[in-house]
Design a protein around this motif. Structure first.
Motif, PDB file in Angstrom:
ATOM      1  N   ASP A   8       0.952   7.214  11.643  1.00  0.00           N
ATOM      2  CA  ASP A   8      -0.234   6.369  11.808  1.00  0.00           C
ATOM      3  C   ASP A   8      -0.040   5.079  11.015  1.00  0.00           C
ATOM      4  OD1 ASP A   8      -2.384   9.276  11.610  1.00  0.00           O
ATOM      5  OD2 ASP A   8      -1.602   8.228  13.377  1.00  0.00           O
ATOM      6  N   PRO A   9      -0.096   3.926  11.673  1.00  0.00           N
ATOM      7  CA  PRO A   9       0.049   2.675  10.916  1.00  0.00           C
ATOM      8  C   PRO A   9      -1.185   2.419  10.062  1.00  0.00           C
ATOM      9  CG  PRO A   9      -0.370   2.222  13.230  1.00  0.00           C
ATOM     10  CD  PRO A   9      -0.250   3.689  13.107  1.00  0.00           C
ATOM     11  N   GLU A  10      -1.002   1.572   9.034  1.00  0.00           N
ATOM     12  CA  GLU A  10      -2.099   1.246   8.142  1.00  0.00           C
ATOM     13  C   GLU A  10      -2.179  -0.263   7.962  1.00  0.00           C
ATOM     14  OE1 GLU A  10      -1.650   5.345   5.517  1.00  0.00           O
ATOM     15  OE2 GLU A  10      -1.663   3.404   4.517  1.00  0.00           O
ATOM     16  N   ALA A  11      -3.370  -0.785   7.996  1.00  0.00           N
ATOM     17  CA  ALA A  11      -3.594  -2.220   7.794  1.00  0.00           C
ATOM     18  C   ALA A  11      -4.512  -2.380   6.591  1.00  0.00           C
ATOM     19  CB  ALA A  11      -4.237  -2.820   9.043  1.00  0.00           C
ATOM     20  N   SER A  12      -4.184  -3.336   5.712  1.00  0.00           N
ATOM     21  CA  SER A  12      -4.949  -3.490   4.474  1.00  0.00           C
ATOM     22  C   SER A  12      -5.257  -4.950   4.210  1.00  0.00           C
ATOM     23  CB  SER A  12      -4.161  -2.952   3.273  1.00  0.00           C
ATOM     24  OG  SER A  12      -3.725  -1.642   3.495  1.00  0.00           O
ATOM     25  N   TRP A  13      -6.316  -5.133   3.448  1.00  0.00           N
ATOM     26  CA  TRP A  13      -6.697  -6.450   2.954  1.00  0.00           C
ATOM     27  C   TRP A  13      -6.988  -6.288   1.470  1.00  0.00           C
ATOM     28  CZ3 TRP A  13     -12.156  -7.518   1.822  1.00  0.00           C
ATOM     29  CH2 TRP A  13     -12.345  -8.804   1.275  1.00  0.00           C
TER      30      TRP A  13
ATOM     31  N   PHE B 166      -7.191  -8.034 -11.659  1.00  0.00           N
ATOM     32  CA  PHE B 166      -8.051  -6.945 -11.174  1.00  0.00           C
ATOM     33  C   PHE B 166      -8.366  -7.227  -9.704  1.00  0.00           C
ATOM     34  CE2 PHE B 166     -10.841  -3.509 -11.203  1.00  0.00           C
ATOM     35  CZ  PHE B 166     -12.092  -3.876 -10.736  1.00  0.00           C
ATOM     36  N   SER B 167      -8.033  -6.278  -8.817  1.00  0.00           N
ATOM     37  CA  SER B 167      -8.192  -6.490  -7.377  1.00  0.00           C
ATOM     38  C   SER B 167      -8.886  -5.323  -6.725  1.00  0.00           C
ATOM     39  CB  SER B 167      -6.820  -6.629  -6.706  1.00  0.00           C
ATOM     40  OG  SER B 167      -6.163  -7.775  -7.116  1.00  0.00           O
ATOM     41  N   GLY B 168      -9.321  -5.573  -5.508  1.00  0.00           N
ATOM     42  CA  GLY B 168      -9.840  -4.500  -4.671  1.00  0.00           C
ATOM     43  C   GLY B 168      -9.075  -4.521  -3.360  1.00  0.00           C
ATOM     44  N   LYS B 169      -8.920  -3.345  -2.781  1.00  0.00           N
ATOM     45  CA  LYS B 169      -8.144  -3.275  -1.534  1.00  0.00           C
ATOM     46  C   LYS B 169      -8.846  -2.361  -0.548  1.00  0.00           C
ATOM     47  CE  LYS B 169      -3.305  -3.053  -0.653  1.00  0.00           C
ATOM     48  NZ  LYS B 169      -2.029  -2.671  -1.224  1.00  0.00           N
ATOM     49  N   LEU B 170      -8.898  -2.810   0.706  1.00  0.00           N
ATOM     50  CA  LEU B 170      -9.475  -2.008   1.787  1.00  0.00           C
ATOM     51  C   LEU B 170      -8.377  -1.721   2.800  1.00  0.00           C
ATOM     52  CD1 LEU B 170     -12.014  -0.851   3.241  1.00  0.00           C
ATOM     53  CD2 LEU B 170     -12.251  -3.079   4.340  1.00  0.00           C
TER      54      LEU B 170
ATOM     55  N   MET C  69       0.542  -4.634   6.377  1.00  0.00           N
ATOM     56  CA  MET C  69       0.688  -3.802   7.567  1.00  0.00           C
ATOM     57  C   MET C  69       1.886  -2.899   7.348  1.00  0.00           C
ATOM     58  SD  MET C  69      -0.865  -3.509  10.489  1.00  0.00           S
ATOM     59  CE  MET C  69      -0.601  -2.195  11.662  1.00  0.00           C
ATOM     60  N   LYS C  70       1.737  -1.621   7.688  1.00  0.00           N
ATOM     61  CA  LYS C  70       2.888  -0.728   7.541  1.00  0.00           C
ATOM     62  C   LYS C  70       2.915   0.277   8.674  1.00  0.00           C
ATOM     63  CE  LYS C  70       2.712   2.048   4.085  1.00  0.00           C
ATOM     64  NZ  LYS C  70       2.487   2.556   2.718  1.00  0.00           N
ATOM     65  N   GLY C  71       4.114   0.714   8.988  1.00  0.00           N
ATOM     66  CA  GLY C  71       4.276   1.715  10.030  1.00  0.00           C
ATOM     67  C   GLY C  71       5.620   2.393   9.863  1.00  0.00           C
TER      68      GLY C  71
ATOM     69  N   ALA D 294       0.863  -1.178   0.000  1.00  0.00           N
ATOM     70  CA  ALA D 294       0.000   0.000   0.000  1.00  0.00           C
ATOM     71  C   ALA D 294       0.890   1.214   0.000  1.00  0.00           C
ATOM     72  CB  ALA D 294      -0.837  -0.006   1.265  1.00  0.00           C
ATOM     73  N   PHE D 295       0.609   2.190  -0.876  1.00  0.00           N
ATOM     74  CA  PHE D 295       1.477   3.343  -0.835  1.00  0.00           C
ATOM     75  C   PHE D 295       0.734   4.511  -0.268  1.00  0.00           C
ATOM     76  CE2 PHE D 295       0.182   6.487  -3.802  1.00  0.00           C
ATOM     77  CZ  PHE D 295      -0.602   5.831  -4.695  1.00  0.00           C
ATOM     78  N   SER D 296       0.070   4.282   0.830  1.00  0.00           N
ATOM     79  CA  SER D 296      -0.678   5.372   1.428  1.00  0.00           C
ATOM     80  C   SER D 296       0.216   6.438   1.995  1.00  0.00           C
ATOM     81  CB  SER D 296      -1.572   4.812   2.528  1.00  0.00           C
ATOM     82  OG  SER D 296      -2.303   3.733   2.012  1.00  0.00           O
ATOM     83  N   TYR D 297       1.424   6.080   2.360  1.00  0.00           N
ATOM     84  CA  TYR D 297       2.375   7.095   2.785  1.00  0.00           C
ATOM     85  C   TYR D 297       2.883   7.826   1.540  1.00  0.00           C
ATOM     86  CZ  TYR D 297       2.755   4.865   7.387  1.00  0.00           C
ATOM     87  OH  TYR D 297       2.510   4.365   8.629  1.00  0.00           O
TER      88      TYR D 297
END
Lengths: 278, 252
Positions: free
Chosen positions: A111-116, A128-132, A91-93, A22-25
């Motif tokens: 803020d850590p982030e958890a994804s599925w 093709f995927s979805g991510k939460l 999981m990232k932090g 996840a590249f939320s950062y």
């Protein structure tokens, strides 16, 4: 026979298996891919990211000097575990330290982030995927370090492999919506990545990412014209290389540049890190 | 004069909540805290700050003639002097700086003035004028024009205070660590700290000696709190340490 096929597929798609993160950062190595697998595989990335600027874009997108040298050093850990061919957990932090000429120092946990991630559709050369993703506040808001707010993000990912001049290449695209409860603003996030295998042990990836805030964030006095502004927009680009040094270890290094923004810092930086995959 | 000051303090303390709000995005400043139009330097300040956006950044501040130190470590505020205003100090935040603790700058200026009023009241009721002093402080509202560019965090107020003619850091440290600090000085400091609850003033940096031999209370922002008296003890000579210990633990 099935094992052999799977191994061949794995070696072809190996670089893509880096790119599950996840590249939320902002300003982190990596791009995201819709591919998942192989099952029961763990990916870990630890890296250092450096960012520096003395200019920013104001709310009208006008580039102005900050009159305040800004430097950020981040140490981060990203982890992924592929449960099976359809499900993956992330999981990232990280820990960030900022130094500013006029505002002093700020440091703390991000803020850590958890994804599925769930794979909807998979073909030989596309997925093709979805991510939460859930953003988990680890403490109070801290200027230049974290928002300290709960949030969720829904994202769609599409990836495709292709051959170009006898090199294995791939393209990853993502489109997502990040929702916060008022502070900061909601964001539309999108990315486009192009990668190529230079040879059997090195890869080159170029990414462009857009963070588009919807200006519905409550700012009060928590304004920051460089990062973590409640209402910001940013377009960045980066290029990174990955080199496999051992069976389970790879090194990564790259640079990034902020191309355009609103209520966001200009400038750029670099990162380097270590992959472990088993 | 004493009764006048006492009455003023009563008005501010008991009617204060009616006169201005607590910390909020838009602080309402009582007129008593604002620099009056009749003040000797008011007109000159208006002229200086109307010419250009003086507090935009360090360069514009220097160009306007201010001499200043680096931003303070914790508060990040800038302390400046100007040759055209002898006898006065300026405490300010730049437009290029973020809001400290996400609060408007006038919140901190008002805190400092309230703390200074408490100190002045303590000096008056305990008759400590020969040993300690506190500067007069005012809030100066900057002219509405010129404005800073959009994107910068525009500041509207700066703090003006009397210059206490302090000794150098070295001289101050030396005085505190020797028996040149008299028991009368220590007693006066103890009474003021206890009365006003100045939690940041139990250290020589914030209660420095001035050229007239008196101790100046220059940091009055944090008041009404528990005072760490032990912090000052380690800076004193052994004889004064005993005296300070007696003061604190026996309420001399």
């Amino acid at each position: 026979m099935l094992k052999k096929t799977f191994r061949l597929l794995f070696s072809f798609l190996f670089p893509l298996f880096f790119a599950q993160k996840a590249f939320s950062y902002i300003d982190e190595p990596y791009h995201e891919t819709a591919f998942i697998g192989p099952p029961q595989t763990f990916y870990g990335l630890t890296y250092y990211s450096y960012y520096h600027t003395n200019r920013f874009w104001n709310q009208q997108g006008r580039k102005l000097p900050t009159f305040n040298q800004f430097r950020r050093h981040s140490y981060r850990l990203d982890m992924e575990y592929d449960i099976n061919c359809r499900h993956a957990l992330f999981m990232k932090g990280g820990y960030t330290m900022t130094e500013e000429q006029l505002n002093g120092r700020s440091r703390g946990l991000e803020d850590p982030e958890a994804s599925w991630q769930y794979l909807f559709l998979r073909q030989v050369d596309s997925a093709f995927s979805g991510k939460l993703t859930t953003m988990i506040p680890i403490g109070q808001p801290k200027s230049s370090v974290r928002y300290g707010q709960w949030g969720i993000e829904l994202k769609l990912l599409y990836s495709r492999c292709f051959d170009c001049m006898r090199h294995n290449c791939w393209v990853d695209t993502t489109l997502g919506y990040r929702l916060y409860a008022g502070f900061p603003s909601d964001q539309i996030r999108a990315s486009f990545s192009l990668g190529t295998a230079i040879n059997s042990f090195s890869w080159l990836i170029s990414s462009t990412k857009l963070y588009y805030g919807l200006s519905n964030g409550d700012s009060k006095l928590r304004r920051n014209n460089i990062c973590f502004n409640p209402n910001f927009r940013l377009l960045t680009t980066q290029i990174q290389g990955i080199v496999k040094i051992y069976e389970i270890f790879s090194l990564t290094a790259g640079g990034f540049l902020h191309l355009w923004g609103e209520n966001s810092g200009a400038g750029g930086g670099f990162y380097n890190g270590l992959w472990i995959i088993f | 004069m004493v009764y006048g000051l006492f009455f003023k303090l009563l008005v501010i303390i008991f009617l204060g909540p009616l006169c201005f709000s607590q910390a909020s995005a838009n602080e309402v400043i009582p007129n008593a805290f604002l620099i009056p139009d009749s003040h000797p330097i008011k007109a000159q300040l208006d002229e200086l700050f109307s010419c250009s956006r003086v507090i935009l950044n360090l360069k514009t501040l220097a160009r306007a003639g201010f001499v200043f130190s680096k931003p303070r470590p914790f508060t990040h505020l800038i302390v400046a002097k100007h040759p055209a205003f002898p006898g006065y100090l300026f405490k300010l935040y730049l437009d290029a700086q973020r809001y400290h603790k996400n609060k408007p700058e006038e919140y901190f200026w008002m805190q400092r003035i309230e703390g200074a009023l408490l100190v002045r009241h303590a000096i008056t009721i305990y008759q400590l004028q020969d040993y300690v002093k506190v500067p007069q402080k005012w809030i100066y509202q900057l002219p509405k024009k010129p404005k800073a560019h959009k994107g910068y965090m525009t500041k509207k107020f700066i703090l003006v205070e009397e210059d206490m003619n302090l000794l150098s850091d070295k001289e101050n440290e030396w005085l505190w660590s020797t028996s040149n600090t008299s028991k009368e000085h220590l007693y006066a400091v103890y009474l003021v700290l206890k009365y006003a609850g100045l939690s940041d003033c139990a250290k020589p940096d914030n209660i420095p000696f001035s050229s007239d031999g008196r101790i100046a209370f220059i940091d009055t922002q944090t008041h009404g709190q528990e005072v760490p008296y032990k912090d000052l003890e380690s800076c004193l000579c052994p004889e004064n340490q005993n005296f300070w210990h007696q003061l604190v633990f026996r309420d001399f």
